[in-house]
Design an enzyme around this catalytic site. Structure first.
Site, PDB file in Angstrom:
ATOM      1  N   VAL A  85      -2.384  11.728  -3.675  1.00  0.00           N
ATOM      2  CA  VAL A  85      -3.334  10.668  -3.388  1.00  0.00           C
ATOM      3  C   VAL A  85      -4.632  11.138  -2.850  1.00  0.00           C
ATOM      4  O   VAL A  85      -5.600  10.764  -3.364  1.00  0.00           O
ATOM      5  CB  VAL A  85      -2.800   9.550  -2.351  1.00  0.00           C
ATOM      6  CG1 VAL A  85      -3.949   8.684  -2.027  1.00  0.00           C
ATOM      7  CG2 VAL A  85      -1.485   8.952  -3.110  1.00  0.00           C
ATOM      8  N   GLU A 143      -5.283  -1.562   2.279  1.00  0.00           N
ATOM      9  CA  GLU A 143      -4.858  -2.058   1.100  1.00  0.00           C
ATOM     10  C   GLU A 143      -3.686  -1.145   0.280  1.00  0.00           C
ATOM     11  O   GLU A 143      -2.749  -1.627  -0.325  1.00  0.00           O
ATOM     12  CB  GLU A 143      -6.005  -2.159   0.235  1.00  0.00           C
ATOM     13  CG  GLU A 143      -5.923  -2.839  -1.027  1.00  0.00           C
ATOM     14  CD  GLU A 143      -5.343  -4.355  -0.979  1.00  0.00           C
ATOM     15  OE1 GLU A 143      -4.190  -4.570  -1.455  1.00  0.00           O
ATOM     16  OE2 GLU A 143      -6.114  -4.958  -0.627  1.00  0.00           O
ATOM     17  N   VAL A 175       0.585  -1.111   0.508  1.00  0.00           N
ATOM     18  CA  VAL A 175       1.363  -2.009  -0.352  1.00  0.00           C
ATOM     19  C   VAL A 175       0.932  -2.024  -1.686  1.00  0.00           C
ATOM     20  O   VAL A 175      -0.026  -2.412  -2.086  1.00  0.00           O
ATOM     21  CB  VAL A 175       1.659  -3.427   0.494  1.00  0.00           C
ATOM     22  CG1 VAL A 175       2.575  -4.333  -0.336  1.00  0.00           C
ATOM     23  CG2 VAL A 175       1.847  -3.222   1.850  1.00  0.00           C
ATOM     24  N   ILE A 178      -2.601  -2.611  -6.773  1.00  0.00           N
ATOM     25  CA  ILE A 178      -2.608  -3.950  -6.892  1.00  0.00           C
ATOM     26  C   ILE A 178      -3.576  -4.738  -5.807  1.00  0.00           C
ATOM     27  O   ILE A 178      -3.195  -4.295  -4.597  1.00  0.00           O
ATOM     28  CB  ILE A 178      -1.327  -4.831  -6.702  1.00  0.00           C
ATOM     29  CG1 ILE A 178      -0.461  -4.106  -8.043  1.00  0.00           C
ATOM     30  CG2 ILE A 178      -1.563  -6.165  -7.000  1.00  0.00           C
ATOM     31  CD1 ILE A 178       0.789  -4.449  -8.074  1.00  0.00           C
ATOM     32  N   LYS A 185       6.956  -2.462   3.626  1.00  0.00           N
ATOM     33  CA  LYS A 185       5.997  -3.047   2.776  1.00  0.00           C
ATOM     34  C   LYS A 185       6.293  -4.716   3.073  1.00  0.00           C
ATOM     35  O   LYS A 185       5.161  -5.453   3.400  1.00  0.00           O
ATOM     36  CB  LYS A 185       5.779  -2.987   1.581  1.00  0.00           C
ATOM     37  CG  LYS A 185       5.463  -1.664   0.868  1.00  0.00           C
ATOM     38  CD  LYS A 185       5.718  -1.001  -0.242  1.00  0.00           C
ATOM     39  CE  LYS A 185       5.621   0.154  -0.805  1.00  0.00           C
ATOM     40  NZ  LYS A 185       5.910   0.656  -2.085  1.00  0.00           N
TER      41      LYS A 185
END
Length: 430
Positions: free
Chosen positions: A17, A131, A134, A138, A207
């Site tokens: 990431v 953001e 989770v 999306i 989550k």
């Protein structure tokens, strides 16, 4: 008018990431500057292995001293993508103390210590955005805490782990067993070498804690979430689900009690009707179904993991936080004013599918039905098949509490005519 002095960003972690975050910051630098109103500059990258070649990143920016990086004082935003509890927790609070806002993708830390992190951010007047914690790319956190802030959310139910959805989808579509589907997920890179966090529901539970806290304005910790893994799901369970017009998904379910006085959060496999939108979520995709008073039913769908999708969510937060820095404001913090109690799993009411191995002789069904009645569990349908003195009995209940169903199953196991309980699965989405 654009400010010429750049906003400085420190990146903690440069794995799958983190490297994507750095790449997008570089390749989209002009667009990001235009959207923010000032250029953003990658001012430092903290890693564990500095000798590793990182394409597109100036080696002079790389350091192993993450603490010194977040203490610099000239850092505007710290992006934390290292994961885990420590040193991430200490680094984030140190960043706040030294004037930086934070963007994090750390679901485990937020589920365990979100309240303390929000308090630290508030104390120092800084932002905490997450953001990416989770459902990957999306947009979900911001819609829940901003777009739906004026509504009353009653239920959030979703598939929030791509690895488990891939495995269950493969079992459903090909008839593969659990281990066979897991082996394929591992070979394709969807499952880690140690898949425990995914298949035992730990990832989804973290989550669920985050989603429940935001949706119900209540502090929900990881320890509050009931968790059940999916390793016991069999091909026979899928066959039973198909007979009911259902499939099986590992669901994270957060819901407000009917009287509004409490909330529950849970993760477990469940049968879900093929008519429900979540049933059609295939492969490693994620989807979350939200039910609220005014907006009604909403579904958010997309890739829930991976370097580029998760980095997309991180960069969205980075833009928002940088805009706040320029305006001298902060975004929404923790909203826990409701302070609703989290009810135990025993209070949860749902339908159940129970498969029993029983003796194939007269009176068995009557005995089983009596046990259900004695525990206040109403039966919806019964299906029985028998051969050579043995039989399978499948019972589908009307809605019942988990506690009453547990008592029913314990009593069934004591019957001489019940050889065993083959499976128990909840039925959701109806």
């Amino acid at each position: 008018m654009m400010r010429t002095r750049p906003l400085k960003v420190a990146l903690l972690g440069c794995g799958v990431v983190g490297s994507e975050v750095a790449r997008i910051m570089t390749t989209h630098a002009d667009d990001l500057a235009a959207r923010i109103g000032a250029p953003v500059e990658l001012a430092g990258v903290a890693v564990r292995r500095p000798s590793r070649v990182r394409e597109g990143i100036d080696p002079a920016l790389v350091t192993t001293d993450a603490t010194a990086l977040v203490k610099r004082g000239d850092i505007d935003v710290v992006v934390e993508v290292i994961g885990g509890i420590e040193p991430a927790r200490t680094l984030i609070t140190t960043a706040f103390e030294h004037g930086a806002s934070v963007v994090s993708a750390n679901k485990a830390l937020l589920a365990q210590d979100g309240a303390a992190l929000h308090a630290a951010a508030d104390e120092h007047g800084k932002d905490l955005y997450y953001e990416a914690a989770v459902a990957g790319a999306i947009p979900l956190i911001r819609p829940l805490r901003e777009s739906l802030a004026g509504d009353k959310i009653n239920r959030v139910m979703g598939i929030v782990n791509g690895t488990t959805n891939f495995i269950l989808d493969k079992m459903d579509s090909t008839g593969a067993g659990y281990q066979e589907a897991l082996d394929e997920a591992t070979a394709l890179g969807y499952a880690e070498a140690d898949p425990t966090a995914d298949v035992e529901g730990f990832d989804a539970a973290a989550k669920a804690a985050i989603l429940a806290g935001i949706a119900f304005h209540t502090r929900v910790r990881l320890d509050d979430v009931y968790r059940e893994g999916m390793a016991e799901v069999t091909a026979a369970d899928f066959a039973s689900a198909k007979e009911m017009g259902c499939t099986i998904k590992l669901l994270a379910i957060c819901e407000r009690a009917a009287d509004g006085g409490s909330v529950t959060a849970r993760v477990h496999p469940a049968m879900i009707p093929l008519t429900h939108p979540l049933s059609s979520v295939r492969g490693a995709y994620n989807a979350v179904f939200v039910e609220s008073d005014a907006a009604g039913q909403l579904m958010f769908y997309g890739p829930g993991a991976g370097g580029a999708p998760t980095a997309s969510a991180v960069l969205g937060d980075l833009v928002a936080v940088c805009r706040n820095r320029l305006s001298g404001a902060t975004g929404p913090g923790e909203s826990a004013y409701a302070a609703l109690p989290v009810s135990p799993m025993g209070d949860v009411v749902t339908r159940y599918h129970i498969s029993l191995d029983v003796a194939d002789k007269p009176g068995v069904l009557a005995q089983v039905a009596t046990v259900f009645a004695e525990h206040g569990v109403s039966i919806d349908t019964v299906r029985q098949q028998g051969k050579d003195g043995e039989a399978s009995l499948v019972v589908v209940t009307h809605r019942a509490s988990d506690a009453s169903l547990t008592g029913t199953v314990e009593a069934l196991r004591k019957l001489d005519t019940v050889r065993g309980v083959a499976s128990i699965m909840r039925v959701e989405g109806e």
